[in-house]
Design a protein around this motif. Structure first.
Motif, short mmCIF file in Angstrom:
data_model
loop_
_atom_site.label_atom_id
_atom_site.label_comp_id
_atom_site.label_asym_id
_atom_site.label_seq_id
_atom_site.Cartn_x
_atom_site.Cartn_y
_atom_site.Cartn_z
N PHE A 523 18.87 120.78 47.54
CA PHE A 523 19.59 119.52 47.60
C PHE A 523 19.68 119.07 49.06
O PHE A 523 19.54 119.87 49.99
CB PHE A 523 20.99 119.66 46.99
CG PHE A 523 20.96 119.88 45.51
CD1 PHE A 523 20.82 118.81 44.64
CD2 PHE A 523 21.04 121.16 44.98
CE1 PHE A 523 20.77 119.01 43.27
CE2 PHE A 523 21.00 121.37 43.62
CZ PHE A 523 20.86 120.29 42.75
N ALA A 524 19.89 117.78 49.26
CA ALA A 524 19.90 117.23 50.61
C ALA A 524 20.89 117.97 51.51
O ALA A 524 20.61 118.22 52.70
CB ALA A 524 20.23 115.74 50.56
N GLY A 529 19.58 124.83 55.84
CA GLY A 529 19.72 126.25 55.55
C GLY A 529 21.11 126.65 55.12
O GLY A 529 21.32 127.75 54.60
N GLY A 530 22.10 125.79 55.32
CA GLY A 530 23.47 126.04 54.86
C GLY A 530 23.87 124.98 53.87
O GLY A 530 23.10 124.62 52.98
N PHE A 531 25.08 124.47 54.04
CA PHE A 531 25.53 123.36 53.19
C PHE A 531 26.26 122.38 54.08
O PHE A 531 27.37 122.64 54.56
CB PHE A 531 26.45 123.85 52.07
CG PHE A 531 26.75 122.78 51.05
CD1 PHE A 531 25.91 122.57 49.98
CD2 PHE A 531 27.88 121.96 51.18
CE1 PHE A 531 26.17 121.57 49.05
CE2 PHE A 531 28.15 120.96 50.26
CZ PHE A 531 27.29 120.77 49.19
N ASP A 532 25.63 121.24 54.33
CA ASP A 532 26.16 120.24 55.24
C ASP A 532 26.23 118.90 54.52
O ASP A 532 25.24 118.19 54.39
CB ASP A 532 25.26 120.13 56.47
CG ASP A 532 25.81 119.16 57.51
OD1 ASP A 532 26.84 118.53 57.23
OD2 ASP A 532 25.18 119.02 58.57
N TYR A 548 12.96 119.33 58.93
CA TYR A 548 13.93 120.34 58.52
C TYR A 548 13.18 121.65 58.26
O TYR A 548 12.75 121.93 57.15
CB TYR A 548 14.67 119.90 57.25
CG TYR A 548 15.61 118.74 57.47
CD1 TYR A 548 16.92 118.95 57.88
CD2 TYR A 548 15.18 117.43 57.27
CE1 TYR A 548 17.80 117.88 58.09
CE2 TYR A 548 16.05 116.35 57.47
CZ TYR A 548 17.35 116.59 57.88
OH TYR A 548 18.20 115.54 58.08
N PRO A 549 13.00 122.49 59.30
CA PRO A 549 12.17 123.70 59.17
C PRO A 549 12.87 124.88 58.50
O PRO A 549 12.20 125.89 58.23
CB PRO A 549 11.84 124.04 60.63
CG PRO A 549 12.99 123.48 61.41
CD PRO A 549 13.42 122.24 60.70
N ASP A 608 16.94 133.66 50.38
CA ASP A 608 15.59 133.33 49.91
C ASP A 608 14.68 134.54 49.97
O ASP A 608 14.68 135.29 50.96
CB ASP A 608 14.99 132.22 50.77
CG ASP A 608 15.60 130.86 50.48
OD1 ASP A 608 16.37 130.76 49.51
OD2 ASP A 608 15.32 129.91 51.23
N ASN A 609 13.90 134.71 48.93
CA ASN A 609 12.86 135.75 48.90
C ASN A 609 11.54 135.09 49.26
O ASN A 609 10.75 134.72 48.39
CB ASN A 609 12.80 136.40 47.51
CG ASN A 609 11.85 137.59 47.47
OD1 ASN A 609 11.00 137.75 48.34
ND2 ASN A 609 12.01 138.43 46.46
#
Length: 845
Positions: A523-524, A529-532, A548-549, A608-609
């Motif tokens: 999701f956006a 990598g977190g939740f912003d 967004y790497p 993430d795997n």
């Protein structure tokens, strides 16, 4: 570095021509060898003894010149299965685009990809049925020798086309990128020196169609000529928003479930699927002497058509989640499927359906030929920039609540930017002896960035909302990118063993290098990598993997493959030619770019795997084809009958198969498109093309294709619900045939009437294959189509008026269909009966 070197090759050809000066024009070769070594510019050249003059009806068959061997050769003595459609036949048949010309080519099938106005071409059992941007089409499309990389822009308009050649079978030696199915080679009209001409036409017809087109040819001195072409296609669309839904039966609680529970309704009946396409080409031809020719082109395309609507064809079965939720096809009330279309036209959550699709192409191309006493050096340089914005309501349902809220069950916005550079240099000899060859090098660099934003409102009904809001309001974004290069060297020679026996042999070596960047779907708010929650996007591509790497992996795949061809041609008599050919072709592998959908690769601790993600996304191996064919080409009865027959057998290995796989993540049901080297198959068949001029003014054409294919093995890493090898091959109609008649007759001294009539049949064929059950496979209907046109023209073709009709029996048939896991099924239909009026003129000196 390679790009600079490629431009250097092109510039060296230009410099050589300028240095040569006019003096070189004084050197001449014999007419026969000139024809053999002429630049490969396909055209239909009339036989002066049998072809009528302007305004006179045809009394016998003229010569057809093709470039299937990278030389200008007579179709009847070319040891390849190739069909040619020239300007005259294009005008008489009034096609919508080059896909309609498949009716005149045996075992060439043209359809569209489900949900898009994109080409789905198939030849001899291999075809394209996916919009995935990194998937290499098994049938290549070349326009003036530039390989068009995107299927989204391959359905070309025919107004500026001089000839289309369709090469059937693997093209692994001389043409562009390697293919296993064949190649569609399009030649546009070139500027003409010393000639001023203005041509125009306008067509109006059913479902609000209006198509104005014009061209101008202007000489500039004695060595330059300019040709400009412009056209617009507009229509209101032949679909109607009458698709129905409900009553909706949610399986989970939540705000969306509460709002839509029990809701039902139908569309407002408005027209959908309208077209709005502007296209143009500007061309400048420079011919300073008889030795050198340069053609500079600029291509412009702006497609602002409506988003492609869908027809919900989900079976009435609880095997499909959308049926269980009450949003299958069970609610549709109209007997005409065209009246059951639906689209949300939503402009929210990164979906921009109300604005329609946006496809923009800008291309610059430079074709140069430099003729020496012993051969012709050709350079093809091109750069193409394509930007696509493709919103869609995939499943064909548009639920609306009492307060006007739209539920996007599965809406998506597919956006990509694609830049392609190509350089090819080749040399075709013009020796005086029995041996000739063509040798060259090919380089293509392609850079693509892709994102798809999906709004999955069906999950609000089946599993409830997200912790941070409704699925219906939060786009789920999958992004990836690819940088690829294809480099090849090739040579093919032919040796006249005797005056009637010619041996041809050649080979190509190709290096493919692809680097892929991918991120699992997020999701956006999760892009960093977190939740912003402060992350705000206005376009899907703003989420690209370079901006967004976080979570992005990088994979590389390098392949190198040899391909080859050998043939023996025998001029049995002056009017009978026979040949036998063996060829090997391959199609490069591609990454499983959709595998990150729904973020399935997660460790037990929630991280993430990426190792598992990388393994699943890895590229398929090249697909290979070994083709054996033999044919006879004849011109009989003083060139009144042309009869060409080909038999073929193709052995495919490591077939790259597309499978829509059901997927469960976190207890929720999804689907994902996977590609595997899953199958081996063989296809055999016959192809017949005939043209007869029984009397002056009457031309009869017949085309027949038969193909029989089967899998020898078909095993996927994912267990299937049945033996996949029992299914038919994708896009393999067993029978295809066309009967076409044209009659031309003078009307007084100043006019002529031309009547054209054709009937085309295509057998039922598989569109997409389910991994779960053969009952969930989708098929394109068999159909028999009748078309006709009546033209009244000035005797010298200065102006004309034409009445035309397509699909005169008003058939309804699918041109695209798919089953999406255990969720739903949808499709698109071809246009109904079309009747149009066209007027045109051609003035000049």
């Amino acid at each position: 570095m390679k790009t600079r070197l490629s431009f250097g090759c092109a510039c060296s050809v230009l410099a050589a021509a300028i240095a040569a000066g006019p003096a070189l024009a004084q050197s001449a070769a014999t007419a026969g060898t000139q024809a053999l070594a002429a630049p490969a510019a396909a055209q239909s050249i009339p036989d002066q003894n049998t072809q009528p003059g302007a305004g006179q009806p045809q009394s016998a068959l003229g010569e057809i010149v093709v470039t299937a061997t990278r030389r200008s050769t007579d179709l009847q003595t070319t040891p390849i299965a190739v069909s040619a459609v020239d300007t005259k036949l294009i005008a008489q048949s009034s096609p919508r685009n080059i896909g309609d010309l498949a009716a005149f080519v045996p075992n060439f099938s043209a359809a569209t990809i489900t949900g898009f106005n994109a080409a789905s071409f198939s030849i001899r059992g291999v075809g394209q049925n996916s919009i995935v941007v990194y998937f290499e089409p098994p049938v290549a499309v070349l326009v003036d020798d530039f390989v068009v990389p995107s299927v989204q822009t391959q359905l070309l308009d025919t107004f500026d086309v001089s000839q289309v050649e369709v090469l059937r079978g693997p093209q692994g030696t001389l043409f562009g990128k390697n293919t296993t199915g064949g190649a569609v080679v399009v030649k546009t009209k070139r500027p003409e020196l010393g000639k001023f001409e203005v041509e125009g036409r306008v067509q109006g017809g059913s479902f609000g169609t209006f198509i104005p087109q014009a061209s101008v040819n202007v000489p500039i001195g004695s060595t330059l000529a300019f040709r400009g072409v412009i056209g617009h296609t507009g229509s209101s669309g032949y679909y109607h928003a009458g698709g129905c839904f409900g009553p909706i039966t949610p399986l989970a609680a939540g705000p969306i479930s509460t709002e839509f529970a029990g809701a039902s309704g139908c569309g407002n009946g408005k027209s959908l699927g309208g077209q709005d396409v502007w296209s143009s080409r500007a061309k400048l031809l420079w011919k300073p002497n008889d030795r050198f020719t340069a053609l500079l082109q600029y291509e412009y395309l702006r497609d602002r058509s409506d988003s492609v609507p869908a027809i919900n064809i989900t079976p009435n079965s609880n095997d499909f989640l959308f049926y269980t939720l009450g949003v299958g096809s069970q609610a549709n009330k109209n007997s005409d499927p065209l009246d059951n279309a639906a689209i949300t036209n939503r402009n929210a959550a990164l979906i921009k359906e109300g604005l329609g699709q946006k496809i923009s192409v800008d291309g610059e191309y430079l074709n140069m030929d430099y003729r020496t006493d012993f051969g012709t050096l050709t350079s093809v340089t091109g750069y193409r920039n394509q930007r696509s914005r493709l919103p869609n309501t995939y499943m064909g349902s548009d639920p609306v609540a009492a307060d006007g809220t739209t539920l996007s069950l599965f809406d998506a916005q597919r956006d990509d930017n694609r830049k392609t550079f190509q350089q090819e240099v080749r040399f075709a000899t013009q020796f005086s002896g029995p041996f000739q060859f063509v040798a060259g090098g090919f380089y293509q660099h392609d850079k693509t960035s892709f994102c798809v934003a999906q709004v999955l409102g069906f999950l609000d009904l089946s599993s409830g909302p997200l912790p941070f809001g409704n699925y219906n309001d939060n786009p789920y974004i999958l992004c990836n990118a690819q940088k690829s290069t294809s480099t090849a060297g090739y040579i093919e020679g032919n040796l006249k063993i005797t005056p009637t026996l010619t041996l041809t042999a050649g080979g190509r070596y190709t290096w493919e290098d692809k680097t892929w960047y991918g991120r699992q779907q997020v999701f956006a708010q999760q892009l960093d990598g977190g939740f912003d929650p402060s992350i705000v996007l206005t376009d899907a591509l703003q989420a690209n993997v370079f901006s967004y790497p976080a979570g992005v992996i990088k994979l590389r795949d390098k392949e190198h493959e040899p391909t080859w061809r050998a043939s023996l041609g025998w001029q049995v008599t002056p009017t009978i030619y026979g040949y036998a050919t063996y060829s090997r072709g391959f199609k490069a592998g591609g990454f499983n770019d959709q595998i990150g959908s729904f973020h399935p690769f997660v460790n037990a601790d929630g991280t993430d795997n990426n190792a598992a993600f990388a393994a699943a996304a890895s590229a398929t191996k090249p697909e290979k084809a070994d083709s054996y064919e033999a044919g006879v080409k004849t011109e009989l009865f003083d060139r009144h009958l042309r009869f060409n027959l080909t038999g073929f057998y193709v052995d495919y290995s490591d077939l790259q198969k597309q499978i829509v796989v059901p997927l469960t993540v976190g207890g929720q049901q999804f689907q994902v498109t996977r590609f595997f080297n899953a199958a081996k198959a063989d296809v055999k068949g016959i192809e017949l093309e005939s043209t007869l001029v029984p009397t002056t003014g009457l031309t009869l054409r017949g085309v027949l294709g038969f193909q029989d294919g089967k899998y020898k093995s078909y095993v996927t890493p994912i267990p299937a619900g049945y033996d996949l090898a029992t299914a038919p091959l994708d896009r393999l109609p067993r029978w295809q045939w066309t009967v076409d008649a044209t009659y031309e007759h003078p009307v007084g001294e100043n006019y002529k009437a031309v009547l054209n009539f054709d009937v085309n049949y295509v057998a039922r064929n598989l569109a997409t294959q389910s991994i779960t059950s053969p009952d969930q496979n989708t098929y394109l209907n068999r159909r028999t189509l009748v078309s006709a046109s009546l033209t009244l023209a000035e005797a010298q073709d200065k102006y004309y008026l034409r009445v035309l009709g397509r699909n005169l029996t008003n058939k309804r048939y699918l041109t695209a269909a798919q089953v999406v896991g255990g969720l739903w099924a949808d499709g698109q239909y071809a246009p109904p009966r079309y009747v149009g009026l066209e007027a045109g003129f051609k003035l000049g000196r």
